[in-house]
Design an enzyme around this catalytic site. Structure first.
Site, PDB file in Angstrom:
ATOM      1  N   LYS A  14       0.852  -1.197   0.000  1.00  0.00           N
ATOM      2  CA  LYS A  14       0.000   0.000   0.000  1.00  0.00           C
ATOM      3  C   LYS A  14       0.891   1.251   0.000  1.00  0.00           C
ATOM      4  O   LYS A  14       1.969   1.233  -0.588  1.00  0.00           O
ATOM      5  CB  LYS A  14      -0.992  -0.053   1.172  1.00  0.00           C
ATOM      6  CG  LYS A  14      -1.775  -1.383   1.173  1.00  0.00           C
ATOM      7  CD  LYS A  14      -2.940  -1.424   2.104  1.00  0.00           C
ATOM      8  CE  LYS A  14      -3.636  -2.779   1.996  1.00  0.00           C
ATOM      9  NZ  LYS A  14      -4.818  -2.909   2.827  1.00  0.00           N
ATOM     10  N   GLU A 100      -9.733  -0.563  -1.635  1.00  0.00           N
ATOM     11  CA  GLU A 100      -9.396   0.826  -1.296  1.00  0.00           C
ATOM     12  C   GLU A 100      -9.500   1.726  -2.529  1.00  0.00           C
ATOM     13  O   GLU A 100      -9.897   2.883  -2.424  1.00  0.00           O
ATOM     14  CB  GLU A 100      -7.989   0.879  -0.670  1.00  0.00           C
ATOM     15  CG  GLU A 100      -8.029   0.350   0.765  1.00  0.00           C
ATOM     16  CD  GLU A 100      -6.756  -0.327   1.232  1.00  0.00           C
ATOM     17  OE1 GLU A 100      -5.698  -0.150   0.612  1.00  0.00           O
ATOM     18  OE2 GLU A 100      -6.836  -1.062   2.242  1.00  0.00           O
ATOM     19  N   GLY A 176      -7.343  -4.826   7.240  1.00  0.00           N
ATOM     20  CA  GLY A 176      -6.752  -3.887   8.199  1.00  0.00           C
ATOM     21  C   GLY A 176      -7.511  -3.786   9.514  1.00  0.00           C
ATOM     22  O   GLY A 176      -7.270  -2.888  10.310  1.00  0.00           O
TER      23      GLY A 176
END
Ligand code: 13P
Length: 254
Positions: A14, A100, A176
């Site tokens: 990420k 995301e 997450g």
């Protein structure tokens, strides 16, 4: 672990790691994983580190992935990166349609499919992400959502290309959050994905597609998750940022 299909475990960094930090990480991974042949190991750093990381892993068994790419080949698309540019750094995989990006950049299934087609045109294997939110799961819509994402995001992909495509099942509620899907929950959706791929392509193709699980994968849960019949690898976020945890996930999966 006895499977017909080779596991593929990818680290999605990420928006983390400077070049120097990324180099430290892959140097450690090279040391720890030098003898691992049973798993395809992939690291997906930010664009800014691809060049240096590519050189560092050149003569190792670690392969390079990117986290996104443009659906276009070149042109006036400020801030975008094309597949051909990734190829310069020997990028072999690209994560597409991560939740995301679907959430923050509003990426649609249609866009993901265009990107997947562009990735194949450059001989880069797309890792196409699908997965439901907590709300969708609680409303009993997991299969409906996953099916819609699969059909939309893989539209226009040929059978031949599908065999070189990875599907990542990443339930949004497990990303997450420290909440992992139980091995049974993961297996249930993975089996559903393979069944859908059978309808969309063929049984032969569906059997060959690797389906990764992603969402709070850690050294402690990797073995059980990878032990599921239809779980063929992992897409790891947080735990891929440290040498110890990422290499333990891989070692525990063998
Ligand atoms: P975590 O492993 O941090 O939950 O992230 C999963 C993920 O989004 C990988 O792409």
């Amino acid at each position: 672990m006895d499977k017909d299909i080779k596991l593929v475990i990818a680290g999605n960094w990420k928006m983390n790691k400077t070049v120097a930090e990324g180099l430290d990480l892959v140097q450690g991974l090279k040391r720890e994983l030098a003898n691992v042949k049973e798993v395809d190991i992939v690291v997906c750093p930010p664009f800014t580190s691809l060049s240096e990381i590519s050189k560092e892993i050149m003569h190792s068994s670690i392969r390079l992935g990117a986290q996104n790419m443009s659906e276009h080949h070149y042109g006036a698309y400020t801030g975008e990166v094309a597949a051909g540019m990734l190829k310069e750094f020997l990028v072999r995989y690209v994560i597409l349609g991560h939740s995301e990006r679907r959430q923050f950049q509003k990426e649609s299934d249609e866009l993901v499919s265009k990107k997947a087609i562009a990735a194949h045109a450059a001989q880069i294997k797309p890792i196409v992400c699908v997965g439901e939110t907590l709300e969708e799961r609680e409303a009993g819509n997991t299969e409906k959502i996953v099916e819609r994402q699969l059909k939309g995001s893989l539209a226009g992909i040929t059978s031949e290309q599908m065999e070189e495509t990875i599907v990542a099942y990443e339930p949004v509620w497990a990303i997450g959050t420290g909440k992992t899907a139980s091995p049974e929950q993961a297996q249930e959706v993975h089996a559903f994905i393979r069944k859908k791929l059978t309808f969309m392509f063929s049984e032969t193709v569906a059997k060959r597609v690797r389906i990764q699980y992603g969402g709070s994968v850690k050294p402690q849960n990797a073995r059980e998750l990878m032990g599921q019949a239809d779980v063929d690898g992992a897409l790891v976020g947080g735990a891929s940022l440290e040498i110890r945890s990422f290499s333990d996930i891989i070692k525990n999966s063998i």
